[in-house]
Design a protein around this motif. Sequence first.
Motif, PDB file in Angstrom:
ATOM      1  N   ARG A  68       4.341  -7.289  14.488  1.00  0.00           N
ATOM      2  CA  ARG A  68       3.702  -6.135  13.860  1.00  0.00           C
ATOM      3  C   ARG A  68       2.432  -6.612  13.160  1.00  0.00           C
ATOM      4  O   ARG A  68       2.505  -7.454  12.270  1.00  0.00           O
ATOM      5  CB  ARG A  68       4.639  -5.465  12.852  1.00  0.00           C
ATOM      6  N   ILE A  72      -0.960  -5.208  11.038  1.00  0.00           N
ATOM      7  CA  ILE A  72      -1.215  -4.027  10.221  1.00  0.00           C
ATOM      8  C   ILE A  72      -2.671  -3.984   9.795  1.00  0.00           C
ATOM      9  O   ILE A  72      -3.299  -5.022   9.548  1.00  0.00           O
ATOM     10  CB  ILE A  72      -0.284  -3.983   8.987  1.00  0.00           C
ATOM     11  N   ALA A  77      -1.118   0.219  12.886  1.00  0.00           N
ATOM     12  CA  ALA A  77      -0.332  -0.973  13.189  1.00  0.00           C
ATOM     13  C   ALA A  77      -0.306  -1.186  14.694  1.00  0.00           C
ATOM     14  O   ALA A  77      -0.300  -0.224  15.466  1.00  0.00           O
ATOM     15  CB  ALA A  77       1.090  -0.838  12.647  1.00  0.00           C
ATOM     16  N   GLY A 109       3.235  -2.016   3.495  1.00  0.00           N
ATOM     17  CA  GLY A 109       3.212  -2.106   4.944  1.00  0.00           C
ATOM     18  C   GLY A 109       3.299  -3.581   5.295  1.00  0.00           C
ATOM     19  O   GLY A 109       2.697  -4.411   4.606  1.00  0.00           O
ATOM     20  N   THR A 167      -3.618   4.295   7.962  1.00  0.00           N
ATOM     21  CA  THR A 167      -3.108   2.958   8.238  1.00  0.00           C
ATOM     22  C   THR A 167      -2.743   2.864   9.717  1.00  0.00           C
ATOM     23  O   THR A 167      -2.167   3.790  10.277  1.00  0.00           O
ATOM     24  CB  THR A 167      -1.855   2.676   7.383  1.00  0.00           C
ATOM     25  N   ARG A 218       0.175  -0.130  -0.020  1.00  0.00           N
ATOM     26  CA  ARG A 218      -0.385   1.082   0.564  1.00  0.00           C
ATOM     27  C   ARG A 218       0.216   2.285  -0.150  1.00  0.00           C
ATOM     28  O   ARG A 218       1.212   2.183  -0.867  1.00  0.00           O
ATOM     29  CB  ARG A 218      -0.087   1.161   2.063  1.00  0.00           C
ATOM     30  N   ALA A 269       3.327  -7.096   7.900  1.00  0.00           N
ATOM     31  CA  ALA A 269       2.874  -7.800   9.097  1.00  0.00           C
ATOM     32  C   ALA A 269       3.825  -8.962   9.333  1.00  0.00           C
ATOM     33  O   ALA A 269       4.196  -9.675   8.388  1.00  0.00           O
ATOM     34  CB  ALA A 269       1.448  -8.306   8.922  1.00  0.00           C
TER      35      ALA A 269
END
Length: 203
Positions: A57, A59, A181, A46, A179, A169, A48
């Motif tokens: 973004r 996370i 975001a 994932g 999770t 992840r 960021a």
Amino acid sequence: MNKLFLSLLLAATPLSLEAGVTVSQSEQKPEHSVVSYEADQPTGRGTAFYRGRDGLRHIGQAITIPEGGPVEMSGVTFRTYDYDPGVLGKRFSIKVFQLPDGKGTPDPEGDLISSQEGTLPDDLEERAYITFSLDEPVPLSGGRTYIVLFAFEEPTSDDQGAVSLGFERSEGPAAGGRTWAWVTDRFVADRKSMIYFLHSNPR
């Protein structure tokens, strides 16, 4: 205003000091934590990022504190998956939100209980455990669910490229909590889980 009065006024005015988050890395996973998740299935990443011209973004991970007395969150460990060199040395924050009744979507202002900033080091290791140690511990209640969010606080690129930091992840649904975001202006969640370890000061 005379200088003496100004000096007294400044001395009596409380200063708002920004908390500092320190960063450490290790090839070994943490030995102690309040609650953690390690994937028993294939993993992915994932990301960021903070585009220099448009969009960002953040996370994070929903974490439920075990039943019992409150704990003082002193830090969190994630596992890096990969990164673009453009994220090195960038300013970030670790934000903690409480989830209303353990479900639903948090209010980005009303449910924020802590935001502390730090700076990433000038070198990162892929597939290493990266620990963010808070300057100010955050009290968390037993049995409640919180979102711990990593966010860049300055652009990681000067264009529309998503120069990112990736955290490991699960690829599929996991038992470690969802999770989350923050994508540009809203929260989104899925059933995957980041690899994480939540730390607490001894009581």
